[in-house]
Design an enzyme around this catalytic site. Sequence first.
Site, PDB file in Angstrom:
ATOM      1  N   GLU A   1       0.825  -1.212   0.000  1.00  0.00           N
ATOM      2  CA  GLU A   1       0.000   0.000   0.000  1.00  0.00           C
ATOM      3  C   GLU A   1       0.862   1.267   0.000  1.00  0.00           C
ATOM      4  O   GLU A   1       0.583   2.218   0.725  1.00  0.00           O
ATOM      5  CB  GLU A   1      -0.956   0.007   1.206  1.00  0.00           C
ATOM      6  CG  GLU A   1      -1.953  -1.141   1.188  1.00  0.00           C
ATOM      7  CD  GLU A   1      -3.100  -0.969   2.164  1.00  0.00           C
ATOM      8  OE1 GLU A   1      -3.027  -0.092   3.052  1.00  0.00           O
ATOM      9  OE2 GLU A   1      -4.107  -1.704   2.037  1.00  0.00           O
TER      10      GLU A   1
ATOM     11  N   GLU B   1      -6.591  -7.611  -1.018  1.00  0.00           N
ATOM     12  CA  GLU B   1      -7.227  -7.519   0.304  1.00  0.00           C
ATOM     13  C   GLU B   1      -8.690  -7.177   0.145  1.00  0.00           C
ATOM     14  O   GLU B   1      -9.054  -6.037  -0.092  1.00  0.00           O
ATOM     15  CB  GLU B   1      -6.560  -6.430   1.167  1.00  0.00           C
ATOM     16  CG  GLU B   1      -5.184  -6.800   1.630  1.00  0.00           C
ATOM     17  CD  GLU B   1      -4.647  -5.869   2.699  1.00  0.00           C
ATOM     18  OE1 GLU B   1      -5.446  -5.125   3.308  1.00  0.00           O
ATOM     19  OE2 GLU B   1      -3.428  -5.898   2.922  1.00  0.00           O
TER      20      GLU B   1
END
Length: 851
Positions: free
Chosen positions: A188, A257
């Site tokens: 991320e 995710e």
Amino acid sequence: MSPRDLMGTSPRGKIVVLLFFCYWVFAVTASVTYDRKAVIIDGKRRILISGSIHYPRSTPEMWPDLIQKAKEGGVDVIETYVFWNGHEPSPGKYYFEDRFDLVKFIKLVQQAGLYVHLRIGPYVCAEWNFGGFPVWLKFVPGITFRTDNEPFKAAMQSFTEKIVSMMKEEKLFQAHGGPIIMSQIENEFGPIEGRLGVAGKAYTQWAAKMAIGLHTEVPWVMCKQPDAPDPVIDTCNGYYCDSFRPNTKYKPKIWTENWTGWYTEFGCAVPRRPTEDLAFSVARFIQSGGSFVNYYMYHGGTNFGRTSSGLFITTSYDYDAPIDEYGLLNEPKWGHLRDLHKAIKLCEPALVSADPTVTQLGMNLEAYVFKTDFGDCAAFLANYDTKSAAKATFGNGQYDLPPWSISILPDCKTAVFNTARVGSQISQMEMTPVDGKFTWQSYNEEPSSSSEDDTLTEYALWEQLNVTRDSSDYLWYMTDVNIDSDEAFIKRGESPILTAMSAGHALHVFINGQLSGTVFGSLKNPKLTFSDSVKLTVGNNKLSLLSVTVGLPNVGSHFETWNAGVLGPVTLQGLNEGTRDLSQQKWSYKVGLKGENALSLHTLSGSNSVEWAKGSLLAKKQPLTWYKTSFSTPTGDDPLAFDMSSMGKGQVWVNGQSIGRHWPGYIASGRCNDCNYAGNYTEYKCQTNCGEPSQRWYHVPRSWLNSSGNVLVVFEEWGGDPIGISLVKRTKRFVCADISDGQAALKNGHMFKSGKIYRPKAHLQCSPGQKISEIKFASYGQPQGTCGNFLEGSCHANRSYDAAKRNCIGKQSCFVTVAPEVFGGDPCPGNSKKFSIEALCSSSSKKQFYQ
Ligand SMILES: *[C@@H]1O[C@H](CO)[C@@H](O)[C@H](O)[C@H]1NC(C)=O
Ligand SMILES: *[C@@H]1O[C@H](CO)[C@@H](O)[C@H](O)[C@H]1NC(C)=O
Ligand SMILES: *[C@@H]1O[C@H](CO)[C@@H](O)[C@H](O)[C@H]1NC(C)=O
Ligand SMILES: *[C@@H]1O[C@H](CO)[C@@H](O)[C@H](O)[C@H]1NC(C)=O
Ligand SMILES: CC(=O)N[C@H]1CO[C@H](CO)[C@@H](O)[C@@H]1O
């Protein structure tokens, strides 16, 4: 030749060409590659269902069962991060034992016949202490985290190489016959990169190049990284990823995710994600061309020890995942997703070969059809309306679509699954106290105060991590405050105001050994200020501030700048001189508690080294107190936990193993409204536990226990009452099924038996050692309500109970076929019907006693 040149041939042609391409370019038998449709394993494009299980969040004894349950739930890939600070607690000193035995974990996944996605990071976020970074990294000279910084890159590369070489030595990458089919570098970083400018971009390029240079021969991914350089695949994280597009046309659409729920913060309500919405989000991703979806988390588990972060993240990392914190199935979520995965797998031949044709079937209604030249056809019928059910006409059929749902038709005709019709078992779990009472002993942790022989002293306030290096949550800040006899406040019988500013996360203020007050922050605002009147006497007063961290932050950039503890100013207001600044006077420091460092009361040997108070001398609701008891382990396999609801804040150990931080005194605030599955989900939508402790129960793994003589040690900061602590086991209270008869059932992944659709069955299963003792409700027809509150409707087969009783009473598991003849005929012909059942699970286990 770029991979782009390979596009535009026939679907099956593409695979062959791409494989050939990889073969001669890299000159290795790369058995995992990818193209724009999917990850390709051994020459086959695959639709892959993945589930996150973080190995240190359970015990090695739990791993085989968790992996098996994931496999039975239709998971193909186990995804885990690699936890740097667990593996390299000090520079160059590695640890790969017990819960950190990464190789063992991967080999167990391999033995179960599943693949692994190894997200090395080594920044992992994950609500894990310091995002997985070892705290020593913060003190490497010249370091700046997660950017184009030489000391940081050197450390990151060295750890990444360490892990990759271990995996190679153990032959765990797919090319060497192992289960690892994919790896992740960074995590991320995209949202942060922009803020770092040129250095951020350079770091992304470096990280990708470094990873590729390790020659793992499996694809690398970067999640939330729109500029992931080729051949690294950029992937999506979020609650929905259907509108995500990879950054080139020749990369597959991967969801790393998909949040099955959300984490819990101390002081906040517990988020739940409705099963129907989770299934809907996955079906939406697959229908829009997605080919790899990972559930974050599939098993969340427990933040044992001091591994949680956040800050203020609870010890439980349950995440409302398909397997609960304790390793039990979270039903109906687990079962409903299993059914979804079966339906998706039936569509796999069409999904990997064709691109969908999208047709509007009406307002908020769409059909996604995957049709190949080889006769495969799969269709997804979607109703995006959040309020209204729809009747969709598709092909020669009519299909009922509940609001916010997708039906899956693996042959473009038969709807075998709808995301909003949950056919799997629903379980209501219960924490049952084990009989008996604990007999407690106590030990007072005397508040520390400055003295002549203090070694750590300075005329300044020190940053907390700088002193503790996170070896403990606790740091004492101690100083002397001299009060002259002519102070006016003394004569007036008043008290001056002490103000202490802290970067977090909690603070206890002691004056002359007496607790003066406690303040604490929250995840959103960890900083805090103590400001209150304090009782001071003429002469020397001992001011002791116990500063407490609750996990180190895990999100963001510039970890090297993050602070905790009393940074000041610390002032005293209302003296003759006005305000006295104590910040620059002499302060002494003590890392950790006496019971923790000097005495090791939480260990077996340490707990025997001091005299504990018992009986009438037992401490009563005092702050800073250690408690100890011993207990026997109840027989059976039911998972165990401590009910800590009578306690305030602190830590818990069993047989020297840390169960984690307890903080039931932090009551959950939030909005706990009724939850409708339909509509975009956020973590604020379906909350529970408002007005109760954010976490009441604390998991103790059975493998940490002996049959008797287990030692439980609790350190309590606030003054909770240990008399209220009990050992509980987690069992099923009742189980339900709620199944419509209009839907085809799948059996072993098949829809039909010699041309006829399988009949749906209501399956019920109690915990091992339990039996179904009573059918509380059974109705075939049009029953109303939900599990726990079912009601008969006007259409009800009056022999609804017969089959249920016959098949189920006295059994641990049973099923009832949902068909009119089973219930003595159709109670309302021509109408759609369902069968709802609720059964009570009872255990016959013997009573257990504590010693
Ligand atoms: C960190 O601790 C050292 C002593 O161990 C001290 O000299 C230094 O000033 C401290 N720095 C901060 C920022 O607190
Ligand atoms: C859900 O969110 C998406 C993306 O933000 C938006 O386009 C859509 O309208 C939302 N749907 C509903 C029902 O709120
Ligand atoms: C539990 O058993 C192990 C050996 O199996 C032993 O080392 C340990 O001391 C025991 N723990 C307690 C609390 O008795
Ligand atoms: C079931 O109830 C209906 C309506 O009350 C009745 O007509 C029928 O005889 C009953 N059947 C049985 C098997 O009891
Ligand atoms: C932390 C984060 O990125 N949350 C995002 C999760 O996904 C939802 C919906 O896709 C976003 O609104 C959140 O911002």
